[in-house]
Motif scaffolding. Sequence first.
Motif, short mmCIF file in Angstrom:
data_model
loop_
_atom_site.label_atom_id
_atom_site.label_comp_id
_atom_site.label_asym_id
_atom_site.label_seq_id
_atom_site.Cartn_x
_atom_site.Cartn_y
_atom_site.Cartn_z
N ARG A 171 -54.14 -3.51 -26.94
CA ARG A 171 -54.79 -2.84 -28.07
C ARG A 171 -56.05 -3.60 -28.48
N GLU A 172 -56.58 -4.42 -27.60
CA GLU A 172 -57.72 -5.27 -27.92
C GLU A 172 -59.03 -4.48 -27.99
N ASN A 173 -59.89 -4.94 -28.88
CA ASN A 173 -61.25 -4.41 -28.99
C ASN A 173 -62.16 -5.45 -28.34
N ARG A 174 -62.28 -5.37 -27.03
CA ARG A 174 -63.07 -6.37 -26.30
C ARG A 174 -64.03 -5.69 -25.34
N GLU A 175 -64.96 -6.46 -24.84
CA GLU A 175 -65.95 -5.94 -23.89
C GLU A 175 -65.25 -5.31 -22.69
N ALA A 176 -65.83 -4.21 -22.20
CA ALA A 176 -65.26 -3.52 -21.04
C ALA A 176 -66.40 -2.97 -20.19
N ASP A 177 -66.09 -2.72 -18.93
CA ASP A 177 -67.08 -2.14 -18.01
C ASP A 177 -67.43 -0.71 -18.41
N CYS A 178 -66.48 -0.01 -19.01
CA CYS A 178 -66.66 1.37 -19.43
C CYS A 178 -66.02 1.53 -20.81
N VAL A 179 -66.76 2.11 -21.73
CA VAL A 179 -66.23 2.36 -23.08
C VAL A 179 -66.28 3.86 -23.33
N VAL A 180 -65.13 4.42 -23.65
CA VAL A 180 -65.00 5.85 -23.90
C VAL A 180 -64.67 6.05 -25.38
N SER A 181 -65.48 6.84 -26.06
CA SER A 181 -65.26 7.11 -27.48
C SER A 181 -64.99 8.60 -27.69
N THR A 182 -63.89 8.88 -28.38
CA THR A 182 -63.53 10.27 -28.69
C THR A 182 -62.56 10.29 -29.85
N GLU A 183 -62.13 11.46 -30.23
CA GLU A 183 -61.17 11.60 -31.31
C GLU A 183 -59.75 11.36 -30.79
N GLN A 184 -58.92 10.76 -31.63
CA GLN A 184 -57.53 10.48 -31.26
C GLN A 184 -56.81 11.75 -30.84
N ARG A 185 -56.99 12.84 -31.60
CA ARG A 185 -56.25 14.07 -31.29
C ARG A 185 -56.67 14.65 -29.94
N ARG A 226 -60.76 4.90 -39.43
CA ARG A 226 -59.89 4.10 -38.54
C ARG A 226 -60.19 4.42 -37.08
N VAL A 227 -60.25 3.37 -36.26
CA VAL A 227 -60.46 3.52 -34.83
C VAL A 227 -59.35 2.76 -34.11
N ASN A 228 -58.64 3.46 -33.23
CA ASN A 228 -57.61 2.83 -32.40
C ASN A 228 -58.24 2.43 -31.08
N HIS A 229 -58.04 1.18 -30.69
CA HIS A 229 -58.60 0.67 -29.43
C HIS A 229 -57.48 0.51 -28.40
N TRP A 230 -57.79 0.93 -27.20
CA TRP A 230 -56.90 0.72 -26.05
C TRP A 230 -57.74 0.13 -24.94
N TYR A 231 -57.36 -1.02 -24.45
CA TYR A 231 -58.09 -1.72 -23.40
C TYR A 231 -57.23 -1.70 -22.13
N VAL A 232 -57.83 -1.26 -21.03
CA VAL A 232 -57.11 -1.17 -19.76
C VAL A 232 -57.86 -2.00 -18.72
N ALA A 233 -57.18 -2.99 -18.17
CA ALA A 233 -57.74 -3.81 -17.10
C ALA A 233 -57.07 -3.39 -15.79
N GLN A 291 -70.02 4.90 -22.30
CA GLN A 291 -71.03 3.85 -22.13
C GLN A 291 -70.59 2.98 -20.97
N GLY A 292 -71.52 2.66 -20.11
CA GLY A 292 -71.20 1.78 -18.99
C GLY A 292 -70.87 2.53 -17.72
N ASN A 293 -69.84 2.08 -17.04
CA ASN A 293 -69.49 2.49 -15.69
C ASN A 293 -68.77 3.85 -15.66
N LEU A 294 -69.53 4.93 -15.61
CA LEU A 294 -68.95 6.28 -15.56
C LEU A 294 -68.08 6.48 -14.31
N PRO A 295 -68.46 5.99 -13.13
CA PRO A 295 -67.57 6.17 -11.97
C PRO A 295 -66.17 5.58 -12.17
N LEU A 296 -66.06 4.55 -12.99
CA LEU A 296 -64.74 3.99 -13.28
C LEU A 296 -63.88 5.01 -14.04
N LEU A 297 -64.48 5.72 -14.98
CA LEU A 297 -63.76 6.77 -15.70
C LEU A 297 -63.40 7.91 -14.75
#
Length: 131
Positions: free
Chosen positions: A56-70, A39-46, A94-100
């Motif tokens: 909670r959308e799984n859509r294209e983003a400038d920056c994608v961060v993948s990690t464990e929920q915990r 299971r993967v939980n998606h959180w999209y922040v504009a 993946q993508g725009n690290l300065p945004l993160l």
Amino acid sequence: MVEDPTTDFFAWLEEHGPEVLPDKARGSIRFDLDAGEGRVNHWYVAINRGNVLVSRENREADCVVSTEQRLFDHFALGESHVITAYNRNDLAVQGNLPLLLMFRRAFPSPPGTRDPRERVRERFAGRGIRR
């Protein structure tokens, strides 16, 4: 004790994001959080100049961060830092690290942390500073 730190964090962010993120910030970040058992939980922040929308959308983003929920729960509580986790390869970007890097301002400080300016004011309280 917080039952779902991640959900609480994103609810808080949508309301208070403009207070903690720069006015000129623009972009989108998607957090893909591995909840185990496939299971993967998606959180999209504009983010757009002070406006913050969360879904909670799984859509294209400038920056994608993948990690464990915990681990993200620990970010949401201020118990871990995003950059430290990135340096340890506990999350992938993946993508725009300065945004993160800009977004990390939204995460709370560790429990018990105080603004250093407050400590200085307390230390010199009652002492007249002469100019």
